[in-house]
Design an enzyme around this catalytic site. Sequence first.
Site, PDB file in Angstrom:
ATOM      1  N   ASP A  12      -2.498  -5.805  -2.249  1.00 19.34           N
ATOM      2  CA  ASP A  12      -2.385  -4.493  -2.424  1.00 19.34           C
ATOM      3  C   ASP A  12      -4.000  -4.108  -2.642  1.00 19.34           C
ATOM      4  O   ASP A  12      -4.574  -5.107  -3.072  1.00 19.34           O
ATOM      5  CB  ASP A  12      -1.625  -4.121  -3.661  1.00 19.34           C
ATOM      6  CG  ASP A  12      -1.660  -2.731  -4.020  1.00 19.34           C
ATOM      7  OD1 ASP A  12      -1.730  -1.811  -2.851  1.00 19.34           O
ATOM      8  OD2 ASP A  12      -1.431  -2.147  -4.906  1.00 19.34           O
ATOM      9  N   GLY A  13      -4.559  -2.853  -2.471  1.00 22.86           N
ATOM     10  CA  GLY A  13      -5.869  -2.565  -2.505  1.00 22.86           C
ATOM     11  C   GLY A  13      -5.995  -1.502  -3.561  1.00 22.86           C
ATOM     12  O   GLY A  13      -4.933  -0.814  -3.592  1.00 22.86           O
ATOM     13  N   GLU A  50      -7.557  -2.655   1.467  1.00 20.79           N
ATOM     14  CA  GLU A  50      -6.238  -3.036   1.865  1.00 20.79           C
ATOM     15  C   GLU A  50      -5.960  -4.193   2.909  1.00 20.79           C
ATOM     16  O   GLU A  50      -5.374  -5.101   2.657  1.00 20.79           O
ATOM     17  CB  GLU A  50      -5.338  -1.766   2.459  1.00 20.79           C
ATOM     18  CG  GLU A  50      -4.801  -0.873   1.178  1.00 20.79           C
ATOM     19  CD  GLU A  50      -3.716  -1.171   0.484  1.00 20.79           C
ATOM     20  OE1 GLU A  50      -3.211  -2.252   0.385  1.00 20.79           O
ATOM     21  OE2 GLU A  50      -3.531  -0.368  -0.376  1.00 20.79           O
ATOM     22  N   ASP A  72       1.934  -2.476   0.851  1.00 24.36           N
ATOM     23  CA  ASP A  72       2.455  -0.984   0.666  1.00 24.36           C
ATOM     24  C   ASP A  72       1.316  -0.245   1.594  1.00 24.36           C
ATOM     25  O   ASP A  72       1.503   1.036   1.519  1.00 24.36           O
ATOM     26  CB  ASP A  72       2.438  -0.428  -0.595  1.00 24.36           C
ATOM     27  CG  ASP A  72       1.238  -0.451  -1.342  1.00 24.36           C
ATOM     28  OD1 ASP A  72       0.151  -0.707  -0.795  1.00 24.36           O
ATOM     29  OD2 ASP A  72       0.939   0.016  -2.757  1.00 24.36           O
ATOM     30  N   HIS A 127       4.264   1.571  -5.987  1.00 20.75           N
ATOM     31  CA  HIS A 127       4.706   2.075  -7.317  1.00 20.75           C
ATOM     32  C   HIS A 127       5.976   2.646  -7.305  1.00 20.75           C
ATOM     33  O   HIS A 127       6.372   3.462  -7.861  1.00 20.75           O
ATOM     34  CB  HIS A 127       3.441   3.078  -7.617  1.00 20.75           C
ATOM     35  CG  HIS A 127       2.094   2.758  -7.448  1.00 20.75           C
ATOM     36  ND1 HIS A 127       1.423   2.264  -8.273  1.00 20.75           N
ATOM     37  CD2 HIS A 127       1.252   3.377  -6.451  1.00 20.75           C
ATOM     38  CE1 HIS A 127       0.114   1.937  -8.170  1.00 20.75           C
ATOM     39  NE2 HIS A 127       0.149   2.709  -6.823  1.00 20.75           N
ATOM     40  N   ASP A 137      -1.178  -4.983  -7.703  1.00 21.38           N
ATOM     41  CA  ASP A 137      -1.784  -3.540  -8.046  1.00 21.38           C
ATOM     42  C   ASP A 137      -2.597  -3.800  -9.129  1.00 21.38           C
ATOM     43  O   ASP A 137      -3.935  -3.518  -9.312  1.00 21.38           O
ATOM     44  CB  ASP A 137      -0.888  -2.282  -8.207  1.00 21.38           C
ATOM     45  CG  ASP A 137      -1.606  -0.986  -8.558  1.00 21.38           C
ATOM     46  OD1 ASP A 137      -2.411  -0.399  -7.679  1.00 21.38           O
ATOM     47  OD2 ASP A 137      -1.263  -0.571  -9.737  1.00 21.38           O
TER      48      ASP A 137
END
Length: 152
Positions: A12-13, A50, A72, A127, A137
């Site tokens: 994740d970024g 990302e 994501d 999320h 995250d």
Amino acid sequence: MGEKKLVYIFSDGACSGNPGPGGYGVILRCDGREKELSGGEANTTNNRMELSGVIAGLEALKFPCKVILQTDSRYVVDGIEKGWAESWRRNNWIKSDRKPALNRDLWERLLGLLEVHEVKFVWIKGHAGFAENERCDRLAVAERDRQAAGKL
């Protein structure tokens, strides 16, 4: 050489502002062991973070592997799965709208890694309660905040 090892990578970024301080978080899982990675930049974009997380995860592998990579980021997944990055590379990094493709340096690194590893990209909703995504995250946000604090 035997069967390639199966590795799960979660990535994740995060970015505050676009551009702004950013970070990425990565979890690698193989044979019951896990490793966390994170990094960031003081002035970057969400898409760069990302991509950087995915690249960091793949670059951490010491030999060719089968990888299930969960993110994501539609930008990353669609860029590979829909063939956009390959098309941009074929067209000298010019998109179909005749504008330059962004993040060429990172896409080139990722495409090179995909020649080494057998990677299946899996998009998941961010999320949404996926434990590994939430952990990534938190790593990314912590790195983003470290980058932001360094800018003072």
